[in-house]
Design a protein around this motif. Structure first.
Motif, PDB file in Angstrom:
ATOM      1  N   SER A   1       0.823  -1.222   0.000  1.00 56.38           N
ATOM      2  CA  SER A   1       0.000   0.000   0.000  1.00 56.38           C
ATOM      3  C   SER A   1       0.854   1.269   0.000  1.00 56.38           C
ATOM      4  O   SER A   1       0.452   2.299  -0.539  1.00 56.38           O
ATOM      5  CB  SER A   1      -0.963   0.005   1.183  1.00 56.38           C
ATOM      6  OG  SER A   1      -0.249  -0.025   2.388  1.00 56.38           O
TER       7      SER A   1
ATOM      8  N   TYR B   1       1.820   1.948  -3.536  1.00 51.01           N
ATOM      9  CA  TYR B   1       0.604   2.339  -4.268  1.00 51.01           C
ATOM     10  C   TYR B   1       0.285   3.815  -4.002  1.00 51.01           C
ATOM     11  O   TYR B   1       0.022   4.587  -4.915  1.00 51.01           O
ATOM     12  CB  TYR B   1      -0.562   1.439  -3.854  1.00 51.01           C
ATOM     13  CG  TYR B   1      -1.830   1.654  -4.652  1.00 51.01           C
ATOM     14  CD1 TYR B   1      -2.012   1.041  -5.890  1.00 51.01           C
ATOM     15  CD2 TYR B   1      -2.856   2.467  -4.172  1.00 51.01           C
ATOM     16  CE1 TYR B   1      -3.172   1.226  -6.629  1.00 51.01           C
ATOM     17  CE2 TYR B   1      -4.026   2.661  -4.892  1.00 51.01           C
ATOM     18  CZ  TYR B   1      -4.173   2.037  -6.127  1.00 51.01           C
ATOM     19  OH  TYR B   1      -5.332   2.225  -6.851  1.00 51.01           O
ATOM     20  N   ARG B   2       0.367   4.201  -2.717  1.00 57.36           N
ATOM     21  CA  ARG B   2       0.081   5.598  -2.349  1.00 57.36           C
ATOM     22  C   ARG B   2       1.116   6.550  -2.936  1.00 57.36           C
ATOM     23  O   ARG B   2       0.789   7.669  -3.341  1.00 57.36           O
ATOM     24  CB  ARG B   2       0.056   5.750  -0.822  1.00 57.36           C
ATOM     25  CG  ARG B   2      -1.205   5.156  -0.211  1.00 57.36           C
ATOM     26  CD  ARG B   2      -1.126   5.114   1.293  1.00 57.36           C
ATOM     27  NE  ARG B   2      -2.147   4.232   1.828  1.00 57.36           N
ATOM     28  CZ  ARG B   2      -2.075   3.633   3.016  1.00 57.36           C
ATOM     29  NH1 ARG B   2      -1.015   3.809   3.772  1.00 57.36           N
ATOM     30  NH2 ARG B   2      -3.052   2.860   3.432  1.00 57.36           N
TER      31      ARG B   2
ATOM     32  N   GLN C   1      -6.838   3.268  -1.977  1.00 59.96           N
ATOM     33  CA  GLN C   1      -5.532   3.365  -1.309  1.00 59.96           C
ATOM     34  C   GLN C   1      -5.443   2.603   0.005  1.00 59.96           C
ATOM     35  O   GLN C   1      -4.370   2.204   0.414  1.00 59.96           O
ATOM     36  CB  GLN C   1      -5.180   4.830  -1.056  1.00 59.96           C
ATOM     37  CG  GLN C   1      -4.811   5.575  -2.325  1.00 59.96           C
ATOM     38  CD  GLN C   1      -4.421   7.005  -2.025  1.00 59.96           C
ATOM     39  OE1 GLN C   1      -3.275   7.308  -1.777  1.00 59.96           O
ATOM     40  NE2 GLN C   1      -5.387   7.902  -2.053  1.00 59.96           N
ATOM     41  N   SER C   2      -6.580   2.404   0.671  1.00 51.77           N
ATOM     42  CA  SER C   2      -6.519   1.741   1.987  1.00 51.77           C
ATOM     43  C   SER C   2      -6.193   0.259   1.868  1.00 51.77           C
ATOM     44  O   SER C   2      -5.533  -0.303   2.725  1.00 51.77           O
ATOM     45  CB  SER C   2      -7.830   1.946   2.747  1.00 51.77           C
ATOM     46  OG  SER C   2      -8.891   1.395   1.984  1.00 51.77           O
ATOM     47  N   CYS C   3      -6.661  -0.370   0.780  1.00 57.77           N
ATOM     48  CA  CYS C   3      -6.399  -1.809   0.628  1.00 57.77           C
ATOM     49  C   CYS C   3      -6.247  -2.148  -0.864  1.00 57.77           C
ATOM     50  O   CYS C   3      -7.123  -2.792  -1.454  1.00 57.77           O
ATOM     51  CB  CYS C   3      -7.535  -2.593   1.276  1.00 57.77           C
ATOM     52  SG  CYS C   3      -7.189  -4.347   1.389  1.00 57.77           S
TER      53      CYS C   3
END
Length: 312
Positions: free
Chosen positions: A269, A272-273, A300-302
């Protein structure tokens, strides 16, 4: 070694500190060297930079510093200034203040260790008491902004009511606009003589490096031509692809539907962020990808593999 010596010579010229015996009941902040290669818009190294920084994470609030907030120009404000200059048909220039933070005065009593590798031969246990701010100190950006803004206001500039990093000066029917981004200054005027006057005025107070016409700023490559002003982020995109190790050159299908994909394989993550943040910065010159990036930002959280491939 030359870059380090240059930095310490700058300290002497700016009268940043004085060598004093180590205080008994006062904390002393450590210092360290940071080395960086300064590049132009083509990624070519133009300068080797050595910066002595204070280890500000050891500072205690209320003892070593009080206020730390300093306004910084938003990317939207820079873009708006580019559009305004294009509309009014004047050229924007950029200049940079050498070791800007060393110009800011500090009110607190702060002591720092001697620079690694440059300790005094006669007084190895002495420390430096700061008269001015040092890079790494929590209050350094604020001290520099206060010094610069007071100087500009004294010289007849008016500060923007909404954007406090924009300074405006009018003379008869002409206007001079100055936008501050920490130590980088963008300026332009409807009359060239105002620009020359401003340049001389800054050189009289601070040590400046005049960089000429604005062509590379905060990752934006800028071309100011007669047909208009063009911006792109080609270098930033190349660096981005290299950073995230992306070799794919195939665009994504526009009909794809993204959902939570609860059964999909999870991915890192943090990475990704980082990708989402980097792409959002890219929308400064590519508003056409804004919707797609914001769509991917919902996960974004998962994030799962399907989301990562969409971002790529």
């Amino acid at each position: 070694m030359i870059a380090m010596q240059e930095e310490l010579n700058q300290f002497e010229r700016s009268e940043v500190w004085e060598l004093v015996p180590r205080p008994q009941n006062q904390s002393v902040i450590g210092t360290r060297w940071v080395f960086r290669n300064k590049m132009d818009e083509n990624g070519i190294i133009i300068r080797n930079k050595a910066r002595l920084v204070a280890q500000g994470f050891n500072q205690e609030e209320g003892i070593d510093y009080d206020e730390t907030f300093a306004p910084v120009a938003r990317l939207e404000a820079i873009r708006m200034l580019l559009a305004f200059a294009c509309f009014k048909d004047f050229v924007l220039y950029q200049m940079d203040v050498k070791s800007a933070f060393l110009n800011g005065f500090i009110n607190e009593e702060v002591y720092v260790e001697q620079p690694p590798g440059f300790q005094s031969f006669n007084f190895p246990n002495h420390v430096f008491r700061l008269k001015k701010a040092l890079y790494g100190l929590k209050q350094a950006p604020r001290a520099w902004y206060e010094r610069l803004s007071k100087f500009l206001l004294k010289k007849g500039f008016k500060m923007g009511k909404i954007d406090t990093t924009l300074f405006i000066k009018t003379k008869d029917n002409d206007m001079l606009l100055v936008q501050i981004y920490v130590d980088d200054i963008i300026f332009g005027a409807t009359n060239v003589s105002l620009c020359e006057e401003f340049s001389k005025c800054m050189h009289s107070e601070f040590e400046m490096s005049m960089m000429g016409e604005l062509n590379f700023f905060l990752g934006l490559q800028i071309k100011q031509l007669k047909e208009g002003t063009f911006i792109n982020q080609a270098k930033y995109i190349r660096d981005l692809l290299k950073r995230f190790n992306i070799t794919m050159k195939t665009p994504m299908s526009s009909s794809i539907k993204l959902d939570m994909d609860e059964k999909g394989k999870p991915v890192n993550s943090t990475m990704y962020r980082g990708m989402i943040g980097s792409l959002l910065y890219l929308t400064a010159s590519r508003p056409d990808i804004m919707y797609s990036v914001c769509l991917c930002a919902r996960f974004q959280s998962c994030p799962k593999e399907s989301h990562l491939s969409a971002v790529k």
